[in-house]
Design a protein around this motif. Structure first.
Motif, PDB file in Angstrom:
ATOM      1  N   LEU A 193      51.557 -51.140  17.578  1.00 58.83           N
ATOM      2  CA  LEU A 193      52.092 -50.701  18.828  1.00 58.83           C
ATOM      3  C   LEU A 193      51.442 -49.582  19.323  1.00 58.83           C
ATOM      4  N   LEU A 194      51.387 -48.541  18.644  1.00 57.89           N
ATOM      5  CA  LEU A 194      50.831 -47.083  19.110  1.00 57.89           C
ATOM      6  C   LEU A 194      49.297 -47.186  19.304  1.00 57.89           C
ATOM      7  N   VAL A 195      48.751 -48.004  18.654  1.00 57.95           N
ATOM      8  CA  VAL A 195      47.267 -48.115  19.091  1.00 57.95           C
ATOM      9  C   VAL A 195      47.280 -49.023  20.559  1.00 57.95           C
ATOM     10  N   SER A 196      48.038 -50.196  20.443  1.00 59.20           N
ATOM     11  CA  SER A 196      47.805 -51.178  21.630  1.00 59.20           C
ATOM     12  C   SER A 196      48.726 -50.337  22.900  1.00 59.20           C
ATOM     13  N   GLY A 197      49.566 -49.755  22.666  1.00 50.82           N
ATOM     14  CA  GLY A 197      50.191 -48.906  23.932  1.00 50.82           C
ATOM     15  C   GLY A 197      49.138 -47.895  24.322  1.00 50.82           C
ATOM     16  N   PHE A 198      48.664 -47.009  23.404  1.00 50.89           N
ATOM     17  CA  PHE A 198      47.834 -45.660  23.960  1.00 50.89           C
ATOM     18  C   PHE A 198      46.554 -46.610  24.691  1.00 50.89           C
ATOM     19  N   LEU A 199      45.901 -47.440  24.148  1.00 53.78           N
ATOM     20  CA  LEU A 199      44.700 -48.044  24.618  1.00 53.78           C
ATOM     21  C   LEU A 199      44.880 -48.582  25.845  1.00 53.78           C
ATOM     22  N   PHE A 200      46.255 -49.484  26.204  1.00 52.93           N
ATOM     23  CA  PHE A 200      46.399 -50.015  27.539  1.00 52.93           C
ATOM     24  C   PHE A 200      46.595 -49.052  28.363  1.00 52.93           C
ATOM     25  N   LYS A 201      47.237 -47.957  28.176  1.00 55.70           N
ATOM     26  CA  LYS A 201      47.357 -46.808  29.049  1.00 55.70           C
ATOM     27  C   LYS A 201      46.002 -46.097  29.295  1.00 55.70           C
ATOM     28  N   VAL A 202      45.208 -46.062  28.433  1.00 52.68           N
ATOM     29  CA  VAL A 202      43.718 -45.244  28.746  1.00 52.68           C
ATOM     30  C   VAL A 202      43.194 -46.175  29.692  1.00 52.68           C
ATOM     31  N   ILE A 203      43.193 -47.625  29.673  1.00 52.31           N
ATOM     32  CA  ILE A 203      42.542 -48.433  30.209  1.00 52.31           C
ATOM     33  C   ILE A 203      43.053 -48.435  31.811  1.00 52.31           C
ATOM     34  N   VAL A 204      44.309 -48.362  31.828  1.00 53.81           N
ATOM     35  CA  VAL A 204      45.147 -48.487  33.135  1.00 53.81           C
ATOM     36  C   VAL A 204      44.958 -47.137  33.921  1.00 53.81           C
ATOM     37  N   ALA A 205      44.630 -45.913  33.013  1.00 53.09           N
ATOM     38  CA  ALA A 205      44.221 -44.470  33.526  1.00 53.09           C
ATOM     39  C   ALA A 205      42.841 -44.598  34.113  1.00 53.09           C
ATOM     40  N   ALA A 206      42.005 -45.184  33.649  1.00 56.52           N
ATOM     41  CA  ALA A 206      40.583 -45.352  34.240  1.00 56.52           C
ATOM     42  C   ALA A 206      40.709 -46.080  35.234  1.00 56.52           C
ATOM     43  N   CYS A 207      41.458 -47.236  35.200  1.00 56.13           N
ATOM     44  CA  CYS A 207      41.316 -47.955  36.680  1.00 56.13           C
ATOM     45  C   CYS A 207      41.957 -47.314  37.704  1.00 56.13           C
ATOM     46  N   ASP A 208      43.135 -46.553  37.444  1.00 53.13           N
ATOM     47  CA  ASP A 208      43.704 -46.103  38.606  1.00 53.13           C
ATOM     48  C   ASP A 208      43.004 -44.655  39.234  1.00 53.13           C
ATOM     49  N   THR A 209      42.012 -44.414  38.732  1.00 57.18           N
ATOM     50  CA  THR A 209      41.250 -43.233  39.116  1.00 57.18           C
ATOM     51  C   THR A 209      40.559 -43.275  40.554  1.00 57.18           C
ATOM     52  N   PRO A 210      40.073 -44.722  40.861  1.00 56.66           N
ATOM     53  CA  PRO A 210      39.778 -44.778  42.225  1.00 56.66           C
ATOM     54  C   PRO A 210      40.981 -44.856  43.347  1.00 56.66           C
ATOM     55  N   PHE A 211      42.179 -45.149  42.622  1.00 56.29           N
ATOM     56  CA  PHE A 211      43.368 -45.130  43.785  1.00 56.29           C
ATOM     57  C   PHE A 211      43.521 -43.596  44.027  1.00 56.29           C
ATOM     58  N   LEU A 212      43.557 -43.004  42.748  1.00 54.32           N
ATOM     59  CA  LEU A 212      43.890 -41.580  43.174  1.00 54.32           C
ATOM     60  C   LEU A 212      42.620 -40.925  44.179  1.00 54.32           C
ATOM     61  N   TYR A 213      41.450 -41.249  43.766  1.00 47.02           N
ATOM     62  CA  TYR A 213      40.483 -40.697  44.826  1.00 47.02           C
ATOM     63  C   TYR A 213      41.066 -40.971  46.260  1.00 47.02           C
ATOM     64  N   LEU A 214      41.167 -42.439  46.490  1.00 52.75           N
ATOM     65  CA  LEU A 214      41.454 -42.966  47.868  1.00 52.75           C
ATOM     66  C   LEU A 214      42.830 -42.429  48.256  1.00 52.75           C
ATOM     67  N   GLY A 215      43.740 -41.811  47.505  1.00 47.41           N
ATOM     68  CA  GLY A 215      44.967 -41.264  48.087  1.00 47.41           C
ATOM     69  C   GLY A 215      44.666 -39.778  48.452  1.00 47.41           C
ATOM     70  N   VAL A 216      43.882 -38.947  47.732  1.00 44.69           N
ATOM     71  CA  VAL A 216      43.555 -37.786  47.932  1.00 44.69           C
ATOM     72  C   VAL A 216      42.649 -37.628  49.254  1.00 44.69           C
ATOM     73  N   PHE A 217      41.969 -38.554  49.475  1.00 45.33           N
ATOM     74  CA  PHE A 217      40.999 -38.727  50.742  1.00 45.33           C
ATOM     75  C   PHE A 217      41.893 -38.872  52.015  1.00 45.33           C
ATOM     76  N   LEU A 218      42.685 -39.889  51.842  1.00 39.34           N
ATOM     77  CA  LEU A 218      43.520 -40.076  52.814  1.00 39.34           C
ATOM     78  C   LEU A 218      44.507 -38.894  53.223  1.00 39.34           C
ATOM     79  N   PHE A 219      44.949 -38.131  52.325  1.00 36.93           N
ATOM     80  CA  PHE A 219      45.857 -36.983  52.508  1.00 36.93           C
ATOM     81  C   PHE A 219      44.855 -35.891  53.393  1.00 36.93           C
ATOM     82  N   ARG A 220      43.720 -35.619  52.584  1.00 36.81           N
ATOM     83  CA  ARG A 220      42.840 -34.664  53.094  1.00 36.81           C
ATOM     84  C   ARG A 220      42.528 -34.970  54.507  1.00 36.81           C
TER      85      ARG A 220
END
Length: 234
Positions: A193-220
């Motif tokens: 569960l530790l490995v699965s949970g952490f790896l899942f979050k790493v993958i999702v964190a990498a996938c949400d980076t474009p959304f963060l860029y989009l959000g910051v761009f729209l705010f600016r």
């Protein structure tokens, strides 16, 4: 910034805070259901990779929101949202406690046994989750702003991923350890569960980076912000 823009920024801040609190409280209520994400047919420490709790699903959203608030509104505003989220979790815990204590009627669709099966462990889990989550979120915010100062507001992907990866490992390790200690999860499933949970979050964190860029761009663009400039709501 004009008064109209400040009011608009404040409304968006409240909306982001509401999404954060909802995601946090919901994750604490649904954690007991586990699912298998069939991305890879791999076993780790005797457990299938990505056998994880559904409670993990809203968590990446909360870290994305706090990173966005940290970037646009600053460290203090991000910390404020985390603290409010903890109070919301405590309040939901009290409601669950009262709901569990009152007896169900004979014709109730959900009887006492069913309710206790679904929510009976929530009080322990929410308490454990609150402590670990509070710690992890504050770590995330601290690391995020460390990298922000170091890079002078540049390399958004760096601080987004590094802060989330480290804080999510702390959160995943601590919550799985506590749940195993309380007997909610068998120790045989700890490593998997530790490995699965952490790896899942790493993958999702990498996938949400474009959304963060989009959000910051729209705010600016909307509020005419420069790189490393934050909105002061006061």
């Amino acid at each position: 910034m004009s008064l109209k823009d400040k009011l608009a920024a404040q409304r968006i801040y409240f909306l982001l805070g509401g999404l954060f609190i909802t995601s946090l409280v919901v994750s604490n209520l649904i954690f007991q259901k586990f699912f298998y994400w069939y991305l890879f047919d791999i076993e780790i420490f005797g457990s299938k990779l990505f056998e994880i709790s559904v409670g993990i699903l809203p968590y990446p959203i909360t870290f994305l929101i706090t990173d966005l608030i940290s970037e646009i509104y600053g460290k203090k505003r991000a910390n404020d949202v985390v603290v409010v989220g903890i109070f919301a979790s405590i309040f939901s815990l009290l409601i669950i406690f009262v709901a569990d204590a009152v007896p169900a009627t004979s014709w109730s669709y959900v009887d006492d046994k069913t309710f206790k099966t679904v929510f009976g462990n929530s009080m322990i889990a929410v308490f454990a989750s609150m402590l670990t989550y509070l710690f992890a979120q504050f770590i995330d915010i601290q690391i995020y702003h460390f990298w922000k100062r170091l890079t002078k507001g540049k390399h958004l992907w760096l601080r987004n991923n590094f802060s989330t990866w480290f804080s999510q490992f702390v959160d995943t390790f601590t919550i799985v350890f506590l749940l195993c200690s309380f007997g909610i999860i068998d120790w045989a499933n700890f490593k998997g569960l530790l490995v699965s949970g952490f790896l899942f979050k790493v993958i999702v964190a990498a996938c949400d980076t474009p959304f963060l860029y989009l959000g910051v761009f729209l705010f600016r663009k909307r509020f005419n912000l420069k790189i490393n400039e934050e909105i002061d709501l006061l």
